[in-house]
Design a protein around this motif. Structure first.
Motif, PDB file in Angstrom:
ATOM      1  N   TYR A   7     -31.660  -8.935  17.281  1.00 29.57           N
ATOM      2  CA  TYR A   7     -32.967  -8.418  16.899  1.00 29.57           C
ATOM      3  C   TYR A   7     -33.254  -7.155  17.675  1.00 29.57           C
ATOM      4  O   TYR A   7     -32.752  -6.945  18.771  1.00 29.57           O
ATOM      5  N   SER A   9     -36.661  -4.461  18.429  1.00 26.07           N
ATOM      6  CA  SER A   9     -38.082  -4.159  18.236  1.00 26.07           C
ATOM      7  C   SER A   9     -38.333  -2.725  18.671  1.00 26.07           C
ATOM      8  O   SER A   9     -37.716  -2.225  19.604  1.00 26.07           O
ATOM      9  N   ASP A  10     -39.225  -2.067  17.949  1.00 23.06           N
ATOM     10  CA  ASP A  10     -39.579  -0.684  18.230  1.00 23.06           C
ATOM     11  C   ASP A  10     -41.089  -0.566  18.040  1.00 23.06           C
ATOM     12  O   ASP A  10     -41.586  -0.766  16.932  1.00 23.06           O
ATOM     13  N   CYS A  11     -41.788  -0.274  19.125  1.00 24.90           N
ATOM     14  CA  CYS A  11     -43.247  -0.217  19.073  1.00 24.90           C
ATOM     15  C   CYS A  11     -43.716   1.238  19.051  1.00 24.90           C
ATOM     16  O   CYS A  11     -43.391   2.011  19.944  1.00 24.90           O
ATOM     17  N   ASN A  43     -43.495 -14.825  10.262  1.00 25.53           N
ATOM     18  CA  ASN A  43     -44.301 -14.683  11.474  1.00 25.53           C
ATOM     19  C   ASN A  43     -45.722 -14.228  11.145  1.00 25.53           C
ATOM     20  O   ASN A  43     -46.315 -13.430  11.875  1.00 25.53           O
ATOM     21  N   ARG A  69     -43.508  -5.851  10.514  1.00 25.31           N
ATOM     22  CA  ARG A  69     -44.320  -5.131  11.504  1.00 25.31           C
ATOM     23  C   ARG A  69     -45.414  -6.062  11.999  1.00 25.31           C
ATOM     24  O   ARG A  69     -46.088  -6.728  11.221  1.00 25.31           O
ATOM     25  N   LYS A  70     -45.567  -6.112  13.333  1.00 29.19           N
ATOM     26  CA  LYS A  70     -46.618  -6.932  13.937  1.00 29.19           C
ATOM     27  C   LYS A  70     -47.116  -6.232  15.199  1.00 29.19           C
ATOM     28  O   LYS A  70     -46.312  -5.839  16.045  1.00 29.19           O
ATOM     29  N   CYS A  73     -45.581  -2.930  16.177  1.00 30.07           N
ATOM     30  CA  CYS A  73     -44.141  -2.977  16.462  1.00 30.07           C
ATOM     31  C   CYS A  73     -43.372  -3.353  15.203  1.00 30.07           C
ATOM     32  O   CYS A  73     -43.788  -4.233  14.455  1.00 30.07           O
ATOM     33  N   ASP A  74     -42.256  -2.665  14.981  1.00 26.13           N
ATOM     34  CA  ASP A  74     -41.327  -3.023  13.914  1.00 26.13           C
ATOM     35  C   ASP A  74     -40.285  -3.963  14.505  1.00 26.13           C
ATOM     36  O   ASP A  74     -39.761  -3.718  15.594  1.00 26.13           O
ATOM     37  N   TYR A  75     -39.976  -5.038  13.773  1.00 26.64           N
ATOM     38  CA  TYR A  75     -38.960  -5.999  14.185  1.00 26.64           C
ATOM     39  C   TYR A  75     -37.876  -6.044  13.127  1.00 26.64           C
ATOM     40  O   TYR A  75     -38.165  -6.098  11.930  1.00 26.64           O
ATOM     41  N   LEU A  77     -34.458  -8.251  12.414  1.00 32.10           N
ATOM     42  CA  LEU A  77     -33.621  -9.403  12.752  1.00 32.10           C
ATOM     43  C   LEU A  77     -32.408  -9.355  11.834  1.00 32.10           C
ATOM     44  O   LEU A  77     -32.558  -9.308  10.614  1.00 32.10           O
ATOM     45  N   ALA A 102     -42.518 -13.409  17.166  1.00 32.96           N
ATOM     46  CA  ALA A 102     -42.887 -12.110  17.726  1.00 32.96           C
ATOM     47  C   ALA A 102     -44.192 -12.282  18.507  1.00 32.96           C
ATOM     48  O   ALA A 102     -45.066 -13.030  18.070  1.00 32.96           O
TER      49      ALA A 102
END
Length: 103
Positions: A7, A9-11, A43, A69-70, A73-75, A77, A102
């Motif tokens: 995974y 993540s990019d915020c 999620n 996106r949450k 942040c983009d996730y 997986l 997340a």
């Protein structure tokens, strides 16, 4: 098995878009093509689940991923494996997804 589950993540405040990653992943492989994609809930957010297939350095590969996106942040997986062994480890990816939360 040679498979990878990961995974990333990019915020940031500027979302890339769920479909953009799908295009980039298929484009990174020789003769890459999207073989399935669906919008789904994951999620508590709208997510895009896609499977792409192509070749990397002459080896036929298949990748399945969920992008969502949450909280800014983009996730991403990802499950990646040789195309001929992909289904053997797909259940492991499903278990990983069931346990992923997340923040």
């Amino acid at each position: 098995s040679g498979a990878t589950i990961s995974y990333l993540s990019d915020c940031n405040e500027n979302p890339e878009g769920l479909e953009n990653f799908e295009r980039e992943s298929a484009g990174a492989m020789k003769d890459g093509k999207v073989i399935s994609n669906d919008d789904t809930d994951f999620n508590g957010r709208t997510a895009r689940r896609s499977t792409v297939e192509g070749a990397i350095e002459g080896i036929k590969m298949r990748m399945s991923f969920i992008v969502f996106r949450k909280n800014s942040c983009d996730y991403i997986l990802t499950h990646a494996a040789r195309a001929n062994t992909f289904t053997k480890t797909a259940g492991d990816f499903d278990k990983f997804l069931q346990g992923f939360r997340a923040p």
